[in-house]
Design a protein around this motif. Structure first.
Motif, short mmCIF file in Angstrom:
data_model
loop_
_atom_site.label_atom_id
_atom_site.label_comp_id
_atom_site.label_asym_id
_atom_site.label_seq_id
_atom_site.Cartn_x
_atom_site.Cartn_y
_atom_site.Cartn_z
N ARG A 140 0.84 -1.21 0.00
CA ARG A 140 0.00 0.00 0.00
C ARG A 140 0.87 1.26 0.00
N ARG A 141 1.92 1.27 0.84
CA ARG A 141 2.82 2.43 0.89
C ARG A 141 3.53 2.63 -0.45
N ASN A 142 3.98 1.55 -1.08
CA ASN A 142 4.61 1.66 -2.39
C ASN A 142 3.66 2.29 -3.41
N ALA A 143 2.39 1.89 -3.38
CA ALA A 143 1.41 2.39 -4.34
C ALA A 143 0.99 3.82 -4.05
N GLU A 144 0.73 4.13 -2.78
CA GLU A 144 0.20 5.45 -2.41
C GLU A 144 1.28 6.52 -2.30
N GLN A 145 2.48 6.12 -1.92
CA GLN A 145 3.61 7.04 -1.73
C GLN A 145 3.20 8.25 -0.88
N ALA A 147 2.77 9.99 3.25
CA ALA A 147 3.62 10.74 4.19
C ALA A 147 4.84 9.97 4.67
N THR A 148 4.74 8.66 4.83
CA THR A 148 5.89 7.90 5.35
C THR A 148 6.69 7.21 4.24
N PHE A 149 6.40 7.52 2.99
CA PHE A 149 7.11 6.91 1.87
C PHE A 149 8.47 7.56 1.67
N SER A 150 9.52 6.73 1.54
CA SER A 150 10.86 7.22 1.20
C SER A 150 11.29 6.66 -0.14
N MET A 151 11.08 5.35 -0.29
CA MET A 151 11.47 4.67 -1.52
C MET A 151 10.65 3.39 -1.65
N VAL A 152 10.53 2.92 -2.88
CA VAL A 152 9.82 1.67 -3.12
C VAL A 152 10.61 0.52 -2.49
N VAL A 153 9.88 -0.34 -1.80
CA VAL A 153 10.47 -1.56 -1.24
C VAL A 153 9.95 -2.72 -2.10
N PRO A 154 10.82 -3.25 -2.98
CA PRO A 154 10.38 -4.37 -3.82
C PRO A 154 10.08 -5.60 -2.98
N PRO A 155 9.20 -6.48 -3.48
CA PRO A 155 8.83 -7.67 -2.70
C PRO A 155 10.03 -8.51 -2.25
N HIS A 156 11.03 -8.70 -3.09
CA HIS A 156 12.17 -9.54 -2.69
C HIS A 156 12.99 -8.89 -1.58
N ILE A 157 13.06 -7.55 -1.57
CA ILE A 157 13.77 -6.85 -0.49
C ILE A 157 12.96 -6.93 0.80
N PHE A 158 11.62 -6.81 0.70
CA PHE A 158 10.77 -6.97 1.87
C PHE A 158 11.00 -8.35 2.50
N GLU A 159 11.01 -9.40 1.69
CA GLU A 159 11.18 -10.76 2.21
C GLU A 159 12.57 -10.93 2.82
N LEU A 160 13.61 -10.42 2.14
CA LEU A 160 14.97 -10.53 2.66
C LEU A 160 15.09 -9.83 4.01
N ALA A 161 14.61 -8.59 4.09
CA ALA A 161 14.70 -7.83 5.34
C ALA A 161 13.87 -8.50 6.44
N SER A 162 12.72 -9.04 6.08
CA SER A 162 11.88 -9.72 7.08
C SER A 162 12.58 -10.96 7.63
N ASP A 163 13.28 -11.68 6.75
CA ASP A 163 14.01 -12.87 7.20
C ASP A 163 15.19 -12.50 8.10
N LEU A 164 15.75 -11.31 7.92
CA LEU A 164 16.91 -10.87 8.72
C LEU A 164 16.52 -10.32 10.09
N TRP A 165 15.26 -9.93 10.29
CA TRP A 165 14.81 -9.31 11.54
C TRP A 165 15.05 -10.21 12.74
N GLN A 166 15.73 -9.64 13.74
CA GLN A 166 15.96 -10.32 15.01
C GLN A 166 15.48 -9.40 16.13
N PRO A 167 14.37 -9.73 16.76
CA PRO A 167 13.89 -8.89 17.86
C PRO A 167 14.87 -8.96 19.04
N PRO A 168 14.86 -7.95 19.89
CA PRO A 168 15.72 -7.99 21.08
C PRO A 168 15.45 -9.24 21.92
N ASP A 169 16.53 -9.82 22.41
CA ASP A 169 16.40 -11.00 23.26
C ASP A 169 16.39 -10.56 24.73
#
Length: 188
Positions: A140-145, A147-169
Motif C-alpha cells: 500500500r505504501r509503495n502504491a500510495e507514496q 507521508a511515510t514513503f521514502s522509496m519503493v520496497v520491492p517484494p524480494h527486499i521486503f522478504e529478505l529484510a523480514s528474514d533478517l529481523w531479530q527482535p531484542p532478546d
C-alpha cells in the motif's frame, strides 16, 4: 512477547537531559508513523536512514540483481553521518529519534558499544506485526507514496529484510531500556 518492565518504563520517562529514541522493527511494522509521534511528543530531531538514502543515493541506484553490494557501503556511510548529527543535537541538549534499521542483534550491539557517554540516554522502541500485515502495508505504501514513503520496497527486499529481523532478546532487554510497542498503538 516481551514487555518493558515498570522499572525500565519509569526510567525512560524520568530521565532528564537529552535522549536517544531508537525505533526498530521489521519493514512495514509502523516505525515511521510511530517515529513521527515521538518527534512531536519529545520535540526531537528525526534522523531516518531511508530518508537519507533516498535523498543522497536513489537517483544513482543501479538496476542490477546485486543491489545489496551497492546499498551496504552507502548505508554505513549514512549511519556514520547520522550518528555525528545525532551527537551534535544531543550535545546541544536536544532529543533525537533514530529510525536507522539495526534489524539484527549484532548491529544493535555495535550501536550500543559506539554510544559511549550516551549509553544511558537511549530508549529502544520495538514495533512488530505479522508478516502478512506488514507485506500489505508495504504494498500500500509503495502504491500510495504517502507521508511515510521514502522509496519503493520491492517484494524480494521486503522478504529478505523480514528474514533478517531479530527482535531484542532477554539479554538486550535486561541491559537496555526496551519498550515493546503494541500493534494497536501505532499506524502503518
Amino acid at each position: 512477547m516481551h514487555t518493558a518492565s515498570s522499572h525500565a518504563a519509569v526510567a525512560a520517562v524520568a530521565r532528564t537531559g537529552p535522549r536517544i529514541h531508537l525505533v526498530t522493527g521489521p519493514v512495514g511494522a509502523g516505525k515511521s508513523t510511530f517515529a513521527r509521534q515521538l518527534v512531536q511528543q519529545h520535540c526531537a530531531v528525526p534522523l531516518n536512514l531511508d530518508d537519507w538514502m533516498a535523498t543522497l543515493f536513489s537517483a544513482d541506484r543501479p538496476d542490477t540483481s546485486d543491489v545489496m553490494a551497492w546499498y551496504v557501503p552507502r548505508t554505513l556511510r549514512c549511519l556514520t553521518q547520522i550518528w555525528k548529527t545525532a551527537e551534535a543535537v544531543l550535545n546541544t541538549g536536544g532529543d533525537v529519534v533514530l529510525e536507522v534499521g539495526l534489524i539484527q542483534q549484532h548491529q544493535r550491539d555495535a550501536f550500543y558499544a559506539r554510544m559511549g557517554p550516551w549509553a544511558d540516554a537511549i530508549v529502544v522502541y520495538v514495533l512488530d506485526a505479522p508478516r502478512e500485515v506488514r507485506r500489505a502495508r508495504v504494498l500500500r505504501r509503495n502504491a500510495e507514496q504517502g507521508a511515510t514513503f521514502s522509496m519503493v520496497v520491492p517484494p524480494h527486499i521486503f522478504e529478505l529484510a523480514s528474514d533478517l529481523w531479530q527482535p531484542p532478546d532477554e539479554v538486550e532487554c535486561a541491559n537496555h531500556t526496551v519498550v515493546w510497542v503494541p500493534v494497536a498503538d501505532h499506524g502503518a
